[in-house]
Structures are given as structure tokens and as C-alpha cells.
Design a protein around this motif. Structure first.
Motif, PDB file in Angstrom:
ATOM      1  N   ASP A  13       3.589  -8.893  -5.236  1.00  0.00           N
ATOM      2  CA  ASP A  13       2.448  -8.154  -3.860  1.00  0.00           C
ATOM      3  C   ASP A  13       3.184  -6.841  -3.588  1.00  0.00           C
ATOM      4  OD1 ASP A  13       1.120 -10.139  -3.915  1.00  0.00           O
ATOM      5  OD2 ASP A  13       2.364 -11.526  -3.155  1.00  0.00           O
ATOM      6  N   LYS A  16       2.505  -4.087  -5.458  1.00  0.00           N
ATOM      7  CA  LYS A  16       1.049  -3.599  -5.150  1.00  0.00           C
ATOM      8  C   LYS A  16       0.766  -2.430  -4.151  1.00  0.00           C
ATOM      9  CE  LYS A  16      -0.906  -8.123  -7.023  1.00  0.00           C
ATOM     10  NZ  LYS A  16      -1.422  -8.782  -6.801  1.00  0.00           N
ATOM     11  N   ALA A  17       1.828  -2.924  -3.102  1.00  0.00           N
ATOM     12  CA  ALA A  17       1.568  -2.037  -1.731  1.00  0.00           C
ATOM     13  C   ALA A  17       2.878  -0.432  -2.581  1.00  0.00           C
ATOM     14  CB  ALA A  17       3.073  -2.664  -0.929  1.00  0.00           C
ATOM     15  N   GLU A  18       3.672  -0.654  -3.614  1.00  0.00           N
ATOM     16  CA  GLU A  18       4.017   0.873  -3.728  1.00  0.00           C
ATOM     17  C   GLU A  18       3.052   1.662  -4.715  1.00  0.00           C
ATOM     18  OE1 GLU A  18       7.190   2.261  -4.550  1.00  0.00           O
ATOM     19  OE2 GLU A  18       7.160   0.755  -2.719  1.00  0.00           O
ATOM     20  N   TRP A  21       0.639   2.866  -1.898  1.00  0.00           N
ATOM     21  CA  TRP A  21       0.985   3.604  -1.033  1.00  0.00           C
ATOM     22  C   TRP A  21       1.093   5.241  -1.927  1.00  0.00           C
ATOM     23  CZ3 TRP A  21       2.743   5.093   3.795  1.00  0.00           C
ATOM     24  CH2 TRP A  21       4.047   6.837   3.111  1.00  0.00           C
ATOM     25  N   LEU A  35      -0.267   1.495   6.182  1.00  0.00           N
ATOM     26  CA  LEU A  35       0.486   0.867   4.951  1.00  0.00           C
ATOM     27  C   LEU A  35       2.294   0.591   6.021  1.00  0.00           C
ATOM     28  CD1 LEU A  35      -0.740   2.407   1.662  1.00  0.00           C
ATOM     29  CD2 LEU A  35      -0.811  -0.278   2.603  1.00  0.00           C
ATOM     30  N   TRP A 112       9.854  -2.146   2.597  1.00  0.00           N
ATOM     31  CA  TRP A 112       8.577  -2.625   3.372  1.00  0.00           C
ATOM     32  C   TRP A 112       9.398  -4.536   4.005  1.00  0.00           C
ATOM     33  CZ3 TRP A 112       4.463  -0.291   1.789  1.00  0.00           C
ATOM     34  CH2 TRP A 112       4.002   0.172   1.038  1.00  0.00           C
ATOM     35  N   GLY A 118       0.110  -8.187   5.739  1.00  0.00           N
ATOM     36  CA  GLY A 118       0.522  -7.802   4.300  1.00  0.00           C
ATOM     37  C   GLY A 118       1.791  -7.267   3.846  1.00  0.00           C
ATOM     38  N   TRP A 119       2.526  -6.157   3.339  1.00  0.00           N
ATOM     39  CA  TRP A 119       3.570  -5.363   2.859  1.00  0.00           C
ATOM     40  C   TRP A 119       3.272  -4.461   3.986  1.00  0.00           C
ATOM     41  CZ3 TRP A 119       8.341  -7.559   2.110  1.00  0.00           C
ATOM     42  CH2 TRP A 119       7.741  -8.902   1.090  1.00  0.00           C
ATOM     43  N   ARG A 120       4.501  -3.955   5.111  1.00  0.00           N
ATOM     44  CA  ARG A 120       4.124  -2.738   5.650  1.00  0.00           C
ATOM     45  C   ARG A 120       5.496  -1.834   5.241  1.00  0.00           C
ATOM     46  NH1 ARG A 120      -0.255  -3.132   4.216  1.00  0.00           N
ATOM     47  NH2 ARG A 120      -2.039  -4.353   6.342  1.00  0.00           N
TER      48      ARG A 120
END
Length: 133
Positions: A13, A16-18, A21, A35, A112, A118-120
Motif C-alpha cells: 500500500d 501504491k502511495a509512492e 505521488w 496525498l 508516510w 490511506g497513506w498520507r
């Protein structure tokens, strides 16, 4: 800010955030802001700017559109709702319409935080590096 999720956060996850970004920095302020945590801090630039989220986004926009962004040598350490990602990052920016894109290479660390959404991103540091000869 709530830092709990119904399912435990995972390294996949975070990655996925990366990826999100890297897409967001080619799209604009709204996509990046979505984000980032409101109190995100960014350390960047050749003189070591320390900016809050809004000042960073304004500074970044003033530097021209980012056309492409990619990372390599990515490492991710996730623990207890926090993740630290380090990587090499390349970005091509269009600073002047009639000139070729400007290449920026940096060593990047992003921190993060797992939230209900989700990831912020809570912290980012970019240290410019010279292109390989």
C-alpha cells in the motif's frame, strides 16, 4: 487526524502511495495536496528550504510543470502505521516553453503515515544530486 485503519497497513500500500505521488506531481497542486497531511513539512532546494505544504506547492508550481517523474533504488521500511521510503528520483520540468525540459535528480526520503483515508505524506526531504557523467 485519525491514524488507524480497519486493515493493517502494508508495504504494498505504501508503494501504491509512492506511485500515486509520482503521478500527482505531474498533475498539479490539487492532486499532490490530496496525498499530503495538512502539517506536512518539505525540506528541499539547493539552499535547504523548509516549507509547509502550501508554501511548497506554490514554490513547486513556480518552477514550471513537471512532465515526468520516476524513481529507482526504492527502499521502504514500514512499522506501526508509519513508512519511510528512500529512493533516487528524476523529474523533467518545463521551465521555459521553448527550451528542452530541465532534468532534476534528487535523493529523496518520504515519510508516510497511515490514516483512515490511506497513506498520507507527512515529511519529504529532497537532496539534489548531480547527473551521472
Amino acid at each position: 487526524m485519525t491514524t488507524t485503519q480497519s486493515a493493517p497497513p502494508s508495504k504494498d500500500d505504501v508503494l501504491k502511495a509512492e506511485a500515486a505521488w509520482l503521478v500527482a506531481i505531474t498533475k498539479g497542486d490539487a492532486e499532490q495536496r490530496a496525498l499530503m497531511l495538512p502539517d506536512c513539512v518539505i525540506v528541499h532546494g539547493p539552499v535547504g528550504n523548509v516549507h509547509d505544504r502550501e508554501r511548497f506547492l506554490a514554490y513547486n508550481a513556480s518552477m514550471g510543470a513537471t512532465l515526468k517523474a520516476e524513481t529507482s533504488e526504492v527502499t521502504c521500511r514500514e512499522r506501526d502505521g508509519r513508512a519511510i521510503v528512500t529512493c533516487f528520483q528524476k523529474m523533467s520540468s518545463r521551465r521555459v516553453p521553448d527550451l528542452p525540459p530541465f532534468l532534476v535528480q534528487a535523493v529523496v526520503t518520504r515519510v508516510w503515515f497511515a490514516t483512515d483515508e490511506g497513506w498520507r505524506l507527512g515529511h519529504m526531504q529532497l537532496s539534489r544530486r548531480q547527473p551521472a557523467a
